[in-house]
Design a protein around this motif. Structure first.
Motif, PDB file in Angstrom:
ATOM      1  N   TYR A  82       0.823  -1.209   0.000  1.00 31.74           N
ATOM      2  CA  TYR A  82       0.000   0.000   0.000  1.00 31.74           C
ATOM      3  C   TYR A  82       0.854   1.255   0.000  1.00 31.74           C
ATOM      4  O   TYR A  82       0.448   2.293  -0.540  1.00 31.74           O
ATOM      5  CB  TYR A  82      -0.971  -0.032   1.171  1.00 31.74           C
ATOM      6  N   LYS A  83       2.056   1.142   0.576  1.00 27.23           N
ATOM      7  CA  LYS A  83       2.981   2.273   0.473  1.00 27.23           C
ATOM      8  C   LYS A  83       3.354   2.503  -0.992  1.00 27.23           C
ATOM      9  O   LYS A  83       3.403   3.649  -1.463  1.00 27.23           O
ATOM     10  CB  LYS A  83       4.217   2.006   1.317  1.00 27.23           C
ATOM     11  N   ALA A  84       3.595   1.429  -1.748  1.00 28.16           N
ATOM     12  CA  ALA A  84       3.918   1.587  -3.168  1.00 28.16           C
ATOM     13  C   ALA A  84       2.739   2.203  -3.928  1.00 28.16           C
ATOM     14  O   ALA A  84       2.938   3.022  -4.841  1.00 28.16           O
ATOM     15  CB  ALA A  84       4.285   0.227  -3.777  1.00 28.16           C
ATOM     16  N   TRP A  85       1.515   1.826  -3.542  1.00 29.11           N
ATOM     17  CA  TRP A  85       0.340   2.408  -4.200  1.00 29.11           C
ATOM     18  C   TRP A  85       0.243   3.913  -3.925  1.00 29.11           C
ATOM     19  O   TRP A  85      -0.042   4.710  -4.821  1.00 29.11           O
ATOM     20  CB  TRP A  85      -0.911   1.671  -3.735  1.00 29.11           C
ATOM     21  N   ILE A  86       0.466   4.289  -2.658  1.00 23.45           N
ATOM     22  CA  ILE A  86       0.439   5.712  -2.322  1.00 23.45           C
ATOM     23  C   ILE A  86       1.518   6.459  -3.101  1.00 23.45           C
ATOM     24  O   ILE A  86       1.279   7.556  -3.632  1.00 23.45           O
ATOM     25  CB  ILE A  86       0.622   5.912  -0.799  1.00 23.45           C
ATOM     26  N   ASP A  87       2.715   5.850  -3.210  1.00 24.94           N
ATOM     27  CA  ASP A  87       3.790   6.504  -3.967  1.00 24.94           C
ATOM     28  C   ASP A  87       3.390   6.705  -5.422  1.00 24.94           C
ATOM     29  O   ASP A  87       3.620   7.774  -6.010  1.00 24.94           O
ATOM     30  CB  ASP A  87       5.066   5.657  -3.896  1.00 24.94           C
ATOM     31  N   ALA A  88       2.805   5.664  -6.038  1.00 20.97           N
ATOM     32  CA  ALA A  88       2.419   5.775  -7.447  1.00 20.97           C
ATOM     33  C   ALA A  88       1.349   6.856  -7.635  1.00 20.97           C
ATOM     34  O   ALA A  88       1.412   7.655  -8.581  1.00 20.97           O
ATOM     35  CB  ALA A  88       1.905   4.428  -7.960  1.00 20.97           C
ATOM     36  N   THR A  89       0.354   6.895  -6.711  1.00 24.05           N
ATOM     37  CA  THR A  89      -0.706   7.898  -6.834  1.00 24.05           C
ATOM     38  C   THR A  89      -0.154   9.303  -6.639  1.00 24.05           C
ATOM     39  O   THR A  89      -0.547  10.242  -7.350  1.00 24.05           O
ATOM     40  CB  THR A  89      -1.798   7.614  -5.795  1.00 24.05           C
ATOM     41  N   ALA A  90       0.771   9.456  -5.672  1.00 22.90           N
ATOM     42  CA  ALA A  90       1.375  10.780  -5.454  1.00 22.90           C
ATOM     43  C   ALA A  90       2.146  11.215  -6.688  1.00 22.90           C
ATOM     44  O   ALA A  90       2.130  12.394  -7.061  1.00 22.90           O
ATOM     45  CB  ALA A  90       2.308  10.726  -4.241  1.00 22.90           C
ATOM     46  N   ASP A  91       2.823  10.254  -7.352  1.00 20.36           N
ATOM     47  CA  ASP A  91       3.547  10.583  -8.582  1.00 20.36           C
ATOM     48  C   ASP A  91       2.573  11.049  -9.667  1.00 20.36           C
ATOM     49  O   ASP A  91       2.824  12.030 -10.382  1.00 20.36           O
ATOM     50  CB  ASP A  91       4.328   9.346  -9.032  1.00 20.36           C
ATOM     51  N   ASN A  92       1.431  10.346  -9.795  1.00 19.14           N
ATOM     52  CA  ASN A  92       0.439  10.755 -10.789  1.00 19.14           C
ATOM     53  C   ASN A  92      -0.091  12.149 -10.508  1.00 19.14           C
ATOM     54  O   ASN A  92      -0.215  12.981 -11.418  1.00 19.14           O
ATOM     55  CB  ASN A  92      -0.743   9.773 -10.796  1.00 19.14           C
ATOM     56  N   VAL A  93      -0.390  12.435  -9.241  1.00 19.00           N
ATOM     57  CA  VAL A  93      -0.952  13.746  -8.887  1.00 19.00           C
ATOM     58  C   VAL A  93       0.076  14.844  -9.140  1.00 19.00           C
ATOM     59  O   VAL A  93      -0.253  15.918  -9.659  1.00 19.00           O
ATOM     60  CB  VAL A  93      -1.404  13.736  -7.412  1.00 19.00           C
ATOM     61  N   ALA A  94       1.356  14.558  -8.824  1.00 17.43           N
ATOM     62  CA  ALA A  94       2.384  15.593  -9.003  1.00 17.43           C
ATOM     63  C   ALA A  94       2.575  15.918 -10.471  1.00 17.43           C
ATOM     64  O   ALA A  94       2.879  17.054 -10.834  1.00 17.43           O
ATOM     65  CB  ALA A  94       3.703  15.118  -8.385  1.00 17.43           C
ATOM     66  N   ASN A  95       2.386  14.921 -11.356  1.00 19.64           N
ATOM     67  CA  ASN A  95       2.614  15.127 -12.782  1.00 19.64           C
ATOM     68  C   ASN A  95       1.332  15.401 -13.540  1.00 19.64           C
ATOM     69  O   ASN A  95       1.330  15.292 -14.769  1.00 19.64           O
ATOM     70  CB  ASN A  95       3.300  13.879 -13.371  1.00 19.64           C
ATOM     71  N   ALA A  96       0.253  15.734 -12.851  1.00 21.84           N
ATOM     72  CA  ALA A  96      -1.048  15.819 -13.505  1.00 21.84           C
ATOM     73  C   ALA A  96      -1.126  16.947 -14.510  1.00 21.84           C
ATOM     74  O   ALA A  96      -1.984  16.928 -15.389  1.00 21.84           O
ATOM     75  CB  ALA A  96      -2.132  15.985 -12.452  1.00 21.84           C
ATOM     76  N   ASN A  97      -0.245  17.929 -14.414  1.00 22.68           N
ATOM     77  CA  ASN A  97      -0.304  19.065 -15.332  1.00 22.68           C
ATOM     78  C   ASN A  97       0.929  19.165 -16.207  1.00 22.68           C
ATOM     79  O   ASN A  97       1.275  20.248 -16.670  1.00 22.68           O
ATOM     80  CB  ASN A  97      -0.484  20.364 -14.541  1.00 22.68           C
ATOM     81  N   ASP A  98       1.576  18.038 -16.463  1.00 22.79           N
ATOM     82  CA  ASP A  98       2.741  18.051 -17.354  1.00 22.79           C
ATOM     83  C   ASP A  98       2.284  18.298 -18.783  1.00 22.79           C
ATOM     84  O   ASP A  98       1.596  17.488 -19.370  1.00 22.79           O
ATOM     85  CB  ASP A  98       3.436  16.693 -17.315  1.00 22.79           C
ATOM     86  N   ALA A  99       2.753  19.387 -19.376  1.00 24.25           N
ATOM     87  CA  ALA A  99       2.460  19.626 -20.777  1.00 24.25           C
ATOM     88  C   ALA A  99       3.605  19.073 -21.615  1.00 24.25           C
ATOM     89  O   ALA A  99       4.775  19.223 -21.256  1.00 24.25           O
ATOM     90  CB  ALA A  99       2.291  21.124 -21.021  1.00 24.25           C
ATOM     91  N   ARG A 100       3.282  18.400 -22.698  1.00 27.79           N
ATOM     92  CA  ARG A 100       4.316  17.883 -23.593  1.00 27.79           C
ATOM     93  C   ARG A 100       3.979  18.336 -25.005  1.00 27.79           C
ATOM     94  O   ARG A 100       2.838  18.694 -25.317  1.00 27.79           O
ATOM     95  CB  ARG A 100       4.371  16.351 -23.555  1.00 27.79           C
ATOM     96  N   ARG A 101       4.986  18.255 -25.868  1.00 25.38           N
ATOM     97  CA  ARG A 101       4.728  18.553 -27.285  1.00 25.38           C
ATOM     98  C   ARG A 101       3.803  17.492 -27.868  1.00 25.38           C
ATOM     99  O   ARG A 101       3.783  16.359 -27.428  1.00 25.38           O
ATOM    100  CB  ARG A 101       6.028  18.532 -28.080  1.00 25.38           C
ATOM    101  N   THR A 102       3.075  17.886 -28.906  1.00 22.33           N
ATOM    102  CA  THR A 102       2.180  16.918 -29.537  1.00 22.33           C
ATOM    103  C   THR A 102       2.961  15.801 -30.219  1.00 22.33           C
ATOM    104  O   THR A 102       2.412  14.740 -30.502  1.00 22.33           O
ATOM    105  CB  THR A 102       1.281  17.596 -30.565  1.00 22.33           C
ATOM    106  N   SER A 103       4.249  16.038 -30.514  1.00 22.39           N
ATOM    107  CA  SER A 103       5.045  14.986 -31.150  1.00 22.39           C
ATOM    108  C   SER A 103       5.466  13.917 -30.149  1.00 22.39           C
ATOM    109  O   SER A 103       5.838  12.805 -30.555  1.00 22.39           O
ATOM    110  CB  SER A 103       6.281  15.602 -31.809  1.00 22.39           C
TER     111      SER A 103
END
Lengths: 130, 104
Positions: free
Chosen positions: A17-38
């Protein structure tokens, strides 16, 4: 030590469950990553979890990554925007991630409670006949 | 007179294969052997658990540790294994005293 097996079983649950919390925190932290369309979008991380040998607890067997397409958003002021003004954003649902966090946190606490109750039970068991 | 130099004392590396003192007093040999083996096994398990816990605590102190729960559960196991050894010793001593108290 197989005498105190609940310690190892609860430990496997706490780690998972610690690994799950880590993965979810990673998703939330990167939720607004903008990337090029390429490039491909930031892909959300999901854990694949199964039970270890019967009665031995749980373990993480793999990771699956979410959608690479993402959402195309019109943002011409972004330095990464292409010639039409579009950037690629991750296809993450914040409410899903928050729900995952709550479930993971409660499950983590439940495993810690199981660990502590088992330890108190073992300590009391060693005093039989005193 | 020349004195021989005192050899340096090696650091205690931990118990390994400690043998119990002869289980005196009990009558039948099989009962005494069984209790003695039980005591030896639990002592070895306790020292093994203590060694694991020590290694993990050293890793936590130097910053190499990634998983906090492994330290806590290793320390709990070491504590439980030591308590088991102490409980076994108490019971063995108690039954020995009971036997010695018998009026002949």
């Amino acid at each position: 030590m197989s005498l105190f097996s609940a310690i190892g079983i609860s430990q496997s649950g706490i780690g998972t469950y610690k690994a799950w919390i880590d993965a979810t925190a990673d998703n939330v932290a990167n939720a607004n990553d903008a990337r090029r369309t390429s490039e491909e979008a930031f892909r959300a991380r999901r854990l694949i979890v199964t039970s270890a040998a019967p009665g031995e607890g749980v373990r993480v067997v793999g990771v699956s990554f979410g959608d690479a397409e993402g959402r195309l958003v019109h943002d011409p002021n972004n330095p990464l925007a292409d010639d039409r003004g579009m950037v690629r954003m991750p296809d993450l649902n914040m409410s899903d991630e928050m729900t995952s966090l709550i479930i993971a946190q409660r499950a983590y606490q439940a495993n810690v409670t199981a660990f502590e109750r088992a330890r108190d039970g073992y300590l009391r068991e060693l005093e039989i006949g005193k | 007179m020349a004195f021989a130099p005192i050899a340096p004392i090696a650091a205690v590396a931990g118990l390994s294969g400690a043998a119990p003192a002869t289980a005196a007093g009990a009558g039948t040999g099989t009962v005494a052997g069984g209790l003695g083996n039980l005591f030896t096994d639990s002592l070895q398990a306790a020292s093994q658990a203590q060694g694991t816990a020590d290694g993990l605590m050293a890793a936590a102190a130097t910053g190499e540790l990634t998983d906090l729960t492994s330290v806590m559960s290793a320390m709990t196991e070491a504590q439980l294994a030591t308590q088991l050894t102490v409980a076994l010793r108490n019971k063995a001593v108690e039954s020995f005293n009971e036997v010695m108290r018998m009026q002949l």
